[in-house]
Design an enzyme around this catalytic site. Structure first.
Site, PDB file in Angstrom:
ATOM      1  N   ASP A 184     -11.988  -8.844   5.064  1.00 60.73           N
ATOM      2  CA  ASP A 184     -13.302  -8.783   4.410  1.00 60.73           C
ATOM      3  C   ASP A 184     -13.926 -10.173   4.350  1.00 60.73           C
ATOM      4  OD1 ASP A 184     -13.303  -6.061   4.006  1.00 60.73           O
ATOM      5  OD2 ASP A 184     -13.768  -6.190   1.869  1.00 60.73           O
ATOM      6  N   LYS A 210       3.212 -15.294   2.904  1.00 59.62           N
ATOM      7  CA  LYS A 210       3.427 -16.030   1.657  1.00 59.62           C
ATOM      8  C   LYS A 210       4.925 -16.255   1.551  1.00 59.62           C
ATOM      9  CE  LYS A 210       1.837 -17.743  -2.255  1.00 59.62           C
ATOM     10  NZ  LYS A 210       0.904 -18.894  -2.336  1.00 59.62           N
ATOM     11  N   ASP A 234      -2.965 -18.203   0.990  1.00 60.15           N
ATOM     12  CA  ASP A 234      -3.982 -18.902   0.179  1.00 60.15           C
ATOM     13  C   ASP A 234      -4.651 -19.997   1.012  1.00 60.15           C
ATOM     14  OD1 ASP A 234      -1.485 -20.152   0.200  1.00 60.15           O
ATOM     15  OD2 ASP A 234      -1.573 -20.818  -1.884  1.00 60.15           O
ATOM     16  N   ASP A 253      -6.220  -6.903   4.247  1.00 57.65           N
ATOM     17  CA  ASP A 253      -7.360  -6.245   3.608  1.00 57.65           C
ATOM     18  C   ASP A 253      -8.321  -7.313   3.090  1.00 57.65           C
ATOM     19  OD1 ASP A 253      -8.901  -4.174   2.386  1.00 57.65           O
ATOM     20  OD2 ASP A 253      -7.988  -4.713   0.461  1.00 57.65           O
ATOM     21  N   TYR A 259       0.819  -1.212   0.000  1.00 58.70           N
ATOM     22  CA  TYR A 259       0.000   0.000   0.000  1.00 58.70           C
ATOM     23  C   TYR A 259       0.854   1.264   0.000  1.00 58.70           C
ATOM     24  CZ  TYR A 259      -4.698  -1.886   0.829  1.00 58.70           C
ATOM     25  OH  TYR A 259      -5.917  -2.495   0.707  1.00 58.70           O
TER      26      TYR A 259
HETATM   27  C1  IPM Z   1     -10.373  -1.025   4.059  1.00 58.16           C
HETATM   28  C2  IPM Z   1     -10.630  -0.504   2.674  1.00 58.16           C
HETATM   29  C3  IPM Z   1      -9.492   0.393   2.260  1.00 58.16           C
HETATM   30  C4  IPM Z   1      -8.226  -0.445   2.211  1.00 58.16           C
HETATM   31  C5  IPM Z   1      -9.692   1.130   0.939  1.00 58.16           C
HETATM   32  C6  IPM Z   1     -10.969   1.940   0.931  1.00 58.16           C
HETATM   33  C7  IPM Z   1      -8.510   1.989   0.594  1.00 58.16           C
HETATM   34  O1  IPM Z   1     -10.815  -1.549   1.779  1.00 58.16           O
HETATM   35  O2  IPM Z   1     -10.349  -0.223   5.001  1.00 58.16           O
HETATM   36  O3  IPM Z   1     -10.190  -2.236   4.221  1.00 58.16           O
HETATM   37  O4  IPM Z   1      -7.955  -1.105   1.215  1.00 58.16           O
HETATM   38  O5  IPM Z   1      -7.504  -0.448   3.201  1.00 58.16           O
HETATM   39 MG    MG Z   2     -10.749  -3.456   2.654  1.00 55.55          MG
END
Ligand code: IPM
Ligand code: MG
Length: 351
Positions: A249, A189, A221, A245, A142
């Site tokens: 999710d 990884k 993975d 990230d 990032y």
């Molecule tokens: C998160 C989001 C952010 C990230 C985006 C919006 C830049 O997906 O907070 O997880 O990738 O960190």
């Molecule tokens: Mg995210």
């Protein structure tokens, strides 16, 4: 006590859900004799519209001088389909993380019995899952150098981690594991990436110092797979920025409670508390978004200020609202869905 809370509603449903969390904090203040002084500032697309930049200096100053930050969500469809946009709302979020030194994002994943039917997984797989994903938030791909070749036919994103960055996030992860079930899964990884090999090298050294914690290592993975096959086997999972990230999710949807899960970003300066869901632009202004993830983020905020009874009062009122089915349309058990503001009022009045 008096507390200064910076509120950063951001975009989409952000303003509506932050309002409900503020109501709840006011109710907590009244019950326990605290004053929460709220001050708002812009971040994200709204900040670009108002000031030209997604994380204005004024917003940063407010955050630096606050005891905690309550954050809504950022993102606007007008930027999503324009890869050439020069300024993007997301840059505001990344700048905020970097400037506040928020090197750890903490996402507790828990199940709510009344929502298990919403899970994409079988109830027996997910019931009782209870773990924390800790994502490194200010390093890795990032924040590495990125760019395009002169002839524009290639592009690159560098992934860099220093020993120091890895040690501090692992230390924090070990402290969480120590407070919980004493198991830590380090996800990397290391079979492919040099940065991952450094992570593993450092983790293996620290592993020996924390002999009361059971550490195991997993390739990302494989971790993605195991998360949906055996979510119950995890306690604390720690990983680098990009893997975190994606995995966080994935982790957040398996319980069926996306609209309910809070998160904290902590580090060097003021901590930030926010729901894990996004800005949900389709619902903006309709008074239908689920405010509970933000309300529970306020509970995490109180915990960070060591106001533990106060946080419990919020969690209790939220559980009552779930039991009473005073909830928004996304999780309502019948046709009688409540509005965002009604859910907020109900929770606040039951503190
Ligand atoms: C998160 C989001 C952010 C990230 C985006 C919006 C830049 O997906 O907070 O997880 O990738 O960190
Ligand atoms: Mg995210």
């Amino acid at each position: 006590m008096n507390y200064k809370i910076a509120t950063l509603p951001g975009d989409g449903i952000g303003p509506e859900i932050i309002e409900q969390a503020k109501k709840t904090l006011v109710a907590v203040g009244n019950k326990f004799g605290h004053t929460f002084n709220f001050e708002g500032a812009y971040v994200g697309a709204i900040a670009i519209d108002k000031t030209g930049v997604p994380y204005p200096d004024k917003t940063h100053e407010l955050c630096m001088n606050a005891d905690a930050v309550l954050f809504g969500a950022i993102g606007d469809p007008k930027y999503d389909n324009d890869p050439k946009a020069k300024v993007r709302p997301e840059q505001g979020l990344l700048k905020m993380r970097k400037e506040l030194g928020l090197y750890a994002n903490i996402r507790p994943v828990t199940t709510f019995p009344s929502l298990l039917h919403k899970s994409p997984l079988r109830k027996d797989i997910v019931e009782g899952a209870d773990f924390v994903v800790i994502r490194e938030l200010t390093g890795g791909i990032y924040f590495g150098d990125k760019g395009r070749s002169e002839d524009l036919t290639s592009a690159f994103d560098n992934c860099v981690y220093t020993t120091e960055e890895i040690e501090r996030i692992l230390k924090l992860a070990y402290s969480y594991a120590a407070k919980r079930n004493k198991r830590l899964t380090v996800v990397d990884k290391a079979n492919v990436l040099a940065t991952s090999r450094l992570w593993r090298e450092i983790a293996q050294k620290m592993d020996k110092e924390y002999s009361n914690i059971e550490t195991d290592y997993m390739f990302v993975d494989n971790a993605a797979m195991q998360l949906i096959q055996w979510p119950k086997k995890f306690d604390v999972m720690v990983t680098e920025n990009m893997f975190g990230d994606i995995l966080s999710d994935e982790a957040s949807v398996i319980t069926g409670s996306l609209g309910l899960l809070p998160s904290a970003s902590v580090g060097v300066h003021t901590s930030v508390f926010e729901p894990i869901h996004g800005s949900y632009p389709q619902a903006a202004g309709k008074d239908i978004a689920n405010p509970i993830a933000t309300v529970l983020s306020a509970a995490m905020l109180l915990e960070s200020l060591n106001l533990l009874e106060e946080a419990k009062a919020i969690r209790k009122a939220v559980n009552m609202s779930l039991e009473a089915n005073v909830v928004t349309e996304d999780i309502s058990a019948d046709e009688k869905a409540h509005k965002t503001t009604e859910v907020g009022d109900w929770i606040a009045s039951n503190i």
